[in-house]
Write a protein that holds these residues in place. Structure first.
Motif, mmCIF file in Angstrom:
data_model
loop_
_atom_site.group_PDB
_atom_site.id
_atom_site.type_symbol
_atom_site.label_atom_id
_atom_site.label_comp_id
_atom_site.label_asym_id
_atom_site.label_seq_id
_atom_site.Cartn_x
_atom_site.Cartn_y
_atom_site.Cartn_z
ATOM 1 N N PHE A 39 -18.500 -7.204 -15.051
ATOM 2 C CA PHE A 39 -19.834 -7.186 -14.477
ATOM 3 C C PHE A 39 -21.092 -6.670 -14.573
ATOM 4 O O PHE A 39 -20.686 -6.530 -16.087
ATOM 5 C CB PHE A 39 -19.096 -5.904 -13.390
ATOM 6 C CG PHE A 39 -18.191 -5.932 -12.597
ATOM 7 C CD1 PHE A 39 -18.189 -6.780 -11.287
ATOM 8 C CD2 PHE A 39 -16.753 -5.502 -13.177
ATOM 9 C CE1 PHE A 39 -17.204 -6.660 -10.750
ATOM 10 C CE2 PHE A 39 -15.911 -6.033 -12.211
ATOM 11 C CZ PHE A 39 -16.029 -6.308 -10.180
ATOM 12 N N ARG A 40 -22.677 -7.206 -14.222
ATOM 13 C CA ARG A 40 -23.391 -6.808 -14.863
ATOM 14 C C ARG A 40 -24.472 -6.588 -14.028
ATOM 15 O O ARG A 40 -23.916 -6.733 -12.975
ATOM 16 C CB ARG A 40 -24.405 -7.706 -15.856
ATOM 17 C CG ARG A 40 -23.528 -8.227 -17.014
ATOM 18 C CD ARG A 40 -23.246 -7.228 -18.091
ATOM 19 N NE ARG A 40 -22.483 -7.840 -19.093
ATOM 20 C CZ ARG A 40 -21.337 -7.230 -19.410
ATOM 21 N NH1 ARG A 40 -20.615 -7.132 -19.001
ATOM 22 N NH2 ARG A 40 -21.075 -8.170 -20.401
ATOM 23 N N ARG A 41 -25.388 -5.051 -13.943
ATOM 24 C CA ARG A 41 -26.557 -5.383 -12.861
ATOM 25 C C ARG A 41 -27.810 -5.822 -13.998
ATOM 26 O O ARG A 41 -27.704 -6.138 -14.293
ATOM 27 C CB ARG A 41 -26.501 -3.028 -13.578
ATOM 28 C CG ARG A 41 -27.593 -2.975 -12.075
ATOM 29 C CD ARG A 41 -28.266 -0.985 -12.617
ATOM 30 N NE ARG A 41 -26.825 -0.952 -11.384
ATOM 31 C CZ ARG A 41 -26.527 -0.658 -10.512
ATOM 32 N NH1 ARG A 41 -26.983 -1.099 -8.971
ATOM 33 N NH2 ARG A 41 -25.343 0.492 -9.955
ATOM 34 N N ASP A 55 -33.904 -6.162 -13.334
ATOM 35 C CA ASP A 55 -34.814 -6.627 -12.557
ATOM 36 C C ASP A 55 -34.358 -6.053 -10.942
ATOM 37 O O ASP A 55 -35.436 -4.844 -10.784
ATOM 38 C CB ASP A 55 -35.500 -8.105 -11.860
ATOM 39 C CG ASP A 55 -35.798 -8.933 -13.122
ATOM 40 O OD1 ASP A 55 -36.000 -8.434 -14.584
ATOM 41 O OD2 ASP A 55 -35.123 -10.344 -13.734
ATOM 42 N N CYS A 56 -33.705 -6.597 -10.433
ATOM 43 C CA CYS A 56 -33.616 -5.422 -8.740
ATOM 44 C C CYS A 56 -32.386 -4.604 -8.667
ATOM 45 O O CYS A 56 -32.453 -4.423 -7.614
ATOM 46 C CB CYS A 56 -33.467 -6.953 -8.167
ATOM 47 S SG CYS A 56 -31.733 -7.933 -8.209
ATOM 48 N N GLY A 57 -31.430 -4.701 -9.847
ATOM 49 C CA GLY A 57 -31.085 -3.468 -9.810
ATOM 50 C C GLY A 57 -29.572 -3.425 -9.000
ATOM 51 O O GLY A 57 -28.141 -2.871 -8.612
ATOM 52 N N GLU A 58 -28.981 -5.290 -8.227
ATOM 53 C CA GLU A 58 -27.873 -5.569 -8.195
ATOM 54 C C GLU A 58 -26.796 -5.716 -9.051
ATOM 55 O O GLU A 58 -27.151 -5.785 -10.414
ATOM 56 C CB GLU A 58 -28.324 -6.819 -7.469
ATOM 57 C CG GLU A 58 -27.153 -7.451 -6.818
ATOM 58 C CD GLU A 58 -26.851 -6.819 -5.294
ATOM 59 O OE1 GLU A 58 -25.296 -6.723 -4.943
ATOM 60 O OE2 GLU A 58 -27.776 -5.974 -4.723
ATOM 61 N N ARG A 59 -25.631 -5.542 -8.721
ATOM 62 C CA ARG A 59 -24.580 -5.678 -9.026
ATOM 63 C C ARG A 59 -23.835 -6.835 -8.951
ATOM 64 O O ARG A 59 -24.174 -7.417 -7.745
ATOM 65 C CB ARG A 59 -23.376 -4.570 -8.753
ATOM 66 C CG ARG A 59 -23.728 -2.817 -8.592
ATOM 67 C CD ARG A 59 -22.855 -2.344 -8.186
ATOM 68 N NE ARG A 59 -22.752 -2.557 -6.349
ATOM 69 C CZ ARG A 59 -21.891 -2.056 -5.744
ATOM 70 N NH1 ARG A 59 -20.864 -2.483 -5.911
ATOM 71 N NH2 ARG A 59 -22.541 -2.422 -4.305
ATOM 72 N N ASN A 60 -23.557 -7.695 -9.606
ATOM 73 C CA ASN A 60 -23.030 -8.769 -10.131
ATOM 74 C C ASN A 60 -22.026 -8.965 -10.698
ATOM 75 O O ASN A 60 -21.123 -7.800 -12.403
ATOM 76 C CB ASN A 60 -24.390 -9.475 -10.907
ATOM 77 C CG ASN A 60 -25.589 -9.766 -10.635
ATOM 78 O OD1 ASN A 60 -25.787 -10.791 -9.386
ATOM 79 N ND2 ASN A 60 -26.329 -8.446 -10.366
ATOM 80 N N PHE A 71 -25.263 -16.050 -17.007
ATOM 81 C CA PHE A 71 -25.434 -14.168 -16.774
ATOM 82 C C PHE A 71 -27.148 -14.370 -16.565
ATOM 83 O O PHE A 71 -28.244 -14.080 -16.458
ATOM 84 C CB PHE A 71 -25.492 -13.780 -17.904
ATOM 85 C CG PHE A 71 -24.559 -13.443 -18.492
ATOM 86 C CD1 PHE A 71 -24.190 -12.468 -18.364
ATOM 87 C CD2 PHE A 71 -23.661 -14.450 -18.869
ATOM 88 C CE1 PHE A 71 -22.866 -11.994 -19.332
ATOM 89 C CE2 PHE A 71 -22.433 -13.926 -20.060
ATOM 90 C CZ PHE A 71 -21.983 -12.848 -19.670
ATOM 91 N N THR A 72 -26.756 -15.270 -14.227
ATOM 92 C CA THR A 72 -27.847 -15.399 -14.166
ATOM 93 C C THR A 72 -28.204 -14.582 -12.595
ATOM 94 O O THR A 72 -26.261 -14.153 -11.992
ATOM 95 C CB THR A 72 -28.227 -16.501 -13.082
ATOM 96 O OG1 THR A 72 -28.612 -16.896 -14.347
ATOM 97 C CG2 THR A 72 -29.570 -16.839 -12.163
ATOM 98 N N CYS A 73 -28.906 -12.897 -11.848
ATOM 99 C CA CYS A 73 -27.888 -12.039 -10.932
ATOM 100 C C CYS A 73 -28.665 -13.320 -9.908
ATOM 101 O O CYS A 73 -29.022 -13.780 -9.627
ATOM 102 C CB CYS A 73 -29.576 -11.508 -10.816
ATOM 103 S SG CYS A 73 -28.976 -10.772 -9.205
ATOM 104 N N ALA A 79 -24.603 -7.611 -22.202
ATOM 105 C CA ALA A 79 -23.571 -6.383 -22.591
ATOM 106 C C ALA A 79 -23.590 -5.272 -21.483
ATOM 107 O O ALA A 79 -24.372 -5.237 -20.576
ATOM 108 C CB ALA A 79 -24.330 -5.352 -23.738
ATOM 109 N N TRP A 80 -22.686 -4.820 -21.003
ATOM 110 C CA TRP A 80 -21.851 -3.823 -20.139
ATOM 111 C C TRP A 80 -23.343 -3.295 -19.930
ATOM 112 O O TRP A 80 -23.908 -2.624 -21.037
ATOM 113 C CB TRP A 80 -20.711 -3.233 -20.139
ATOM 114 C CG TRP A 80 -20.660 -2.694 -18.660
ATOM 115 C CD1 TRP A 80 -19.715 -2.997 -17.581
ATOM 116 C CD2 TRP A 80 -20.286 -1.227 -18.485
ATOM 117 N NE1 TRP A 80 -19.544 -1.800 -16.880
ATOM 118 C CE2 TRP A 80 -19.556 -1.053 -17.344
ATOM 119 C CE3 TRP A 80 -20.973 -0.373 -19.725
ATOM 120 C CZ2 TRP A 80 -19.742 0.034 -16.820
ATOM 121 C CZ3 TRP A 80 -21.162 0.942 -18.911
ATOM 122 C CH2 TRP A 80 -20.802 1.380 -17.767
ATOM 123 N N ASN A 81 -23.785 -2.970 -19.332
ATOM 124 C CA ASN A 81 -25.027 -2.070 -18.636
ATOM 125 C C ASN A 81 -25.015 -0.905 -17.058
ATOM 126 O O ASN A 81 -26.311 -0.807 -17.222
ATOM 127 C CB ASN A 81 -26.019 -3.008 -18.599
ATOM 128 C CG ASN A 81 -26.131 -3.733 -17.139
ATOM 129 O OD1 ASN A 81 -25.665 -4.051 -16.748
ATOM 130 N ND2 ASN A 81 -27.546 -3.978 -17.002
#
Length: 157
Positions: free
Chosen positions: A118-120, A123-128, A135-137, A147-149
């Protein structure tokens, strides 16, 4: 061990009711279907039916791990994941899961059988969920950190 706080939608946390934990049947068996789980900060494993919200099972509290787990008829874990979009735990939460299962004397596979990253999006704050190392939103196309953020996410109301 890292503590994970709820990072999902506030309306789920606020509207969620109480969940009945899963219990052993008369023969001492657990259901052979996927179950929602959390490991509380006290190190104990809690289980609920699969469609239960992790945040409800955790009573709105931080957790050491969250995901889904499936048992066989002998109370051995046969599948386990860190799939929780409410807590977005990193795969490094496995030791908390293993310790909770070991504490109960429950056999397990020794690691996640299905591991999610999982990564936030900064730029937009979305959970991915990172898929295939991309590693693209999924929402805005921005770059996701490697890294986990989620540690900088503000507390939920």
């Amino acid at each position: 061990m890292r503590r994970y706080r709820y990072v999902g939608p506030a309306d789920i946390q606020e509207s969620a009711g109480r969940v009945e934990p899963v219990r052993l049947d008369a023969a001492g068996r657990l259901p052979d279907e996927p179950l929602t789980f959390v490991v509380g900060v006290d190190g104990w494993l809690k289980l609920a039916p699969r469609r239960s919200e992790h945040v409800v099972l955790a009573d709105g509290q931080d957790v050491l791990a969250a995901g889904e787990m499936t048992f066989d008829g002998e109370r051995r874990v046969v599948e386990v994941s860190n799939q929780s979009t409410g807590y977005c735990p990193d795969p490094d939460c496995w030791p908390a899961v293993a310790a909770a299962l070991d504490r109960l004397g429950t056999a397990h596979p020794g690691g996640f059988t299905h591991e999610l990253t999982f990564r936030r999006c900064p730029d937009c704050g979305e959970r991915n969920i990172v898929r295939d190392g991309d590693f693209t939103c999924a929402l805005c196309g921005g770059d996701l950190p490697t890294a986990w953020n989620f540690s900088s996410v503000p507390d939920q109301p």
